[in-house]
Write a protein that holds these residues in place. Structure first.
Motif, mmCIF file in Angstrom:
data_model
loop_
_atom_site.group_PDB
_atom_site.id
_atom_site.type_symbol
_atom_site.label_atom_id
_atom_site.label_comp_id
_atom_site.label_asym_id
_atom_site.label_seq_id
_atom_site.Cartn_x
_atom_site.Cartn_y
_atom_site.Cartn_z
ATOM 1 N N PRO A 96 0.722 -1.173 0.078
ATOM 2 C CA PRO A 96 -0.197 0.100 0.011
ATOM 3 C C PRO A 96 0.764 1.167 -0.152
ATOM 4 O O PRO A 96 0.390 2.210 -0.462
ATOM 5 N N LEU A 97 2.036 1.228 0.372
ATOM 6 C CA LEU A 97 2.822 2.545 0.739
ATOM 7 C C LEU A 97 3.915 2.663 -0.498
ATOM 8 O O LEU A 97 4.596 3.658 -0.708
ATOM 9 N N ALA A 98 3.575 1.621 -1.774
ATOM 10 C CA ALA A 98 4.629 1.762 -2.785
ATOM 11 C C ALA A 98 4.289 2.643 -3.798
ATOM 12 O O ALA A 98 5.009 3.074 -4.690
ATOM 13 N N GLY A 99 2.990 3.425 -3.918
ATOM 14 C CA GLY A 99 2.475 3.996 -4.910
ATOM 15 C C GLY A 99 2.571 2.996 -6.293
ATOM 16 O O GLY A 99 2.255 1.941 -6.342
ATOM 17 N N ARG A 146 9.135 -9.372 -10.250
ATOM 18 C CA ARG A 146 8.450 -9.114 -9.289
ATOM 19 C C ARG A 146 8.487 -7.265 -8.996
ATOM 20 O O ARG A 146 9.331 -6.914 -9.267
ATOM 21 N N TRP A 147 7.100 -7.179 -8.677
ATOM 22 C CA TRP A 147 6.863 -5.543 -8.860
ATOM 23 C C TRP A 147 5.924 -5.427 -7.624
ATOM 24 O O TRP A 147 4.935 -5.819 -7.816
ATOM 25 N N ARG A 148 6.486 -4.388 -6.695
ATOM 26 C CA ARG A 148 5.692 -3.934 -5.545
ATOM 27 C C ARG A 148 5.054 -2.757 -6.042
ATOM 28 O O ARG A 148 5.698 -1.822 -6.442
ATOM 29 N N THR A 149 3.779 -2.709 -5.825
ATOM 30 C CA THR A 149 2.801 -1.736 -6.138
ATOM 31 C C THR A 149 1.610 -1.558 -5.364
ATOM 32 O O THR A 149 1.066 -2.615 -4.860
#
Length: 183
Positions: free
Chosen positions: A47-50, A66-69
């Motif tokens: 939730p904080l990654a934009g 892998r992609w954090r979003t």
């Protein structure tokens, strides 16, 4: 890398949608004699990654990115409609149950006075009509000619429609002429 015409979306873990989603492109060119290339994007919920960005890329024939979003996180469903439904249902249930109680147990006659809180219901109805009439008059003053246009919306071939009309602005049948029906 994978055939881009065959994207397949899914959850990273079907039992845990809050982990994120994956996008897979399969059926690419042959990597070795047997395996076809594929690319899998693992969009992980943060939730904080934009928008985030790729964290890691690994694989030989099967690439995993892998992609954090924040966009992979489940949206919270709106609670407005369920709450509105249950409040409306509860009020209707109460009114019907209390009406039946008034008829069968209090031996009231079957008329409007048997409806519980009828005086409050009449008061709210009168208030709604008063406010809507004031809003209608304000709309007519702000946009002259709006009454004729809105009255013609109900029937394109002419005839009577119900609407606000007349000098006092009350609710009455409004006759639509053929010149107004063409608007």
């Amino acid at each position: 890398m994978g055939d881009v015409s065959t994207p397949k979306w899914g959850l990273l873990s079907p039992g845990q949608p809050n982990l994120g989603v994956k996008l897979s492109y399969t059926h690419g060119s042959r990597c070795d004699g047997y395996t076809r290339r594929s690319t899998h994007f693992h969009f992980e919920c943060d939730p904080l990654a934009g928008v985030g960005g790729p964290l890691a890329v690994y694989g030989d024939c099967e690439f995993v990115i892998r992609w954090r979003t924040a966009y992979a996180c489940p949206r919270r469903p709106s609670t407005f409609l369920p709450i509105l439904f249950w409040v409306t249902f509860s009020v209707c249930f109460y009114l019907v149950a209390r009406f039946i109680y008034n008829i069968y147990f209090l031996k009231m006659s079957v008329d409007w006075e048997s409806v519980p809180h009828i005086s409050e219901i009449r008061w709210v109805g009168a208030l709604i009509l008063l406010v809507s009439e004031k809003l209608w008059n304000a709309l007519q003053n702000a946009a002259p000619g709006i009454a004729e246009r809105l009255a013609g919306l109900g029937s394109r071939s002419g005839g009577s429609n119900w609407g606000f009309g007349g000098a006092d602005g009350g609710l009455r049948p409004v006759t639509v002429s053929s010149s107004n029906a063409s608007m």
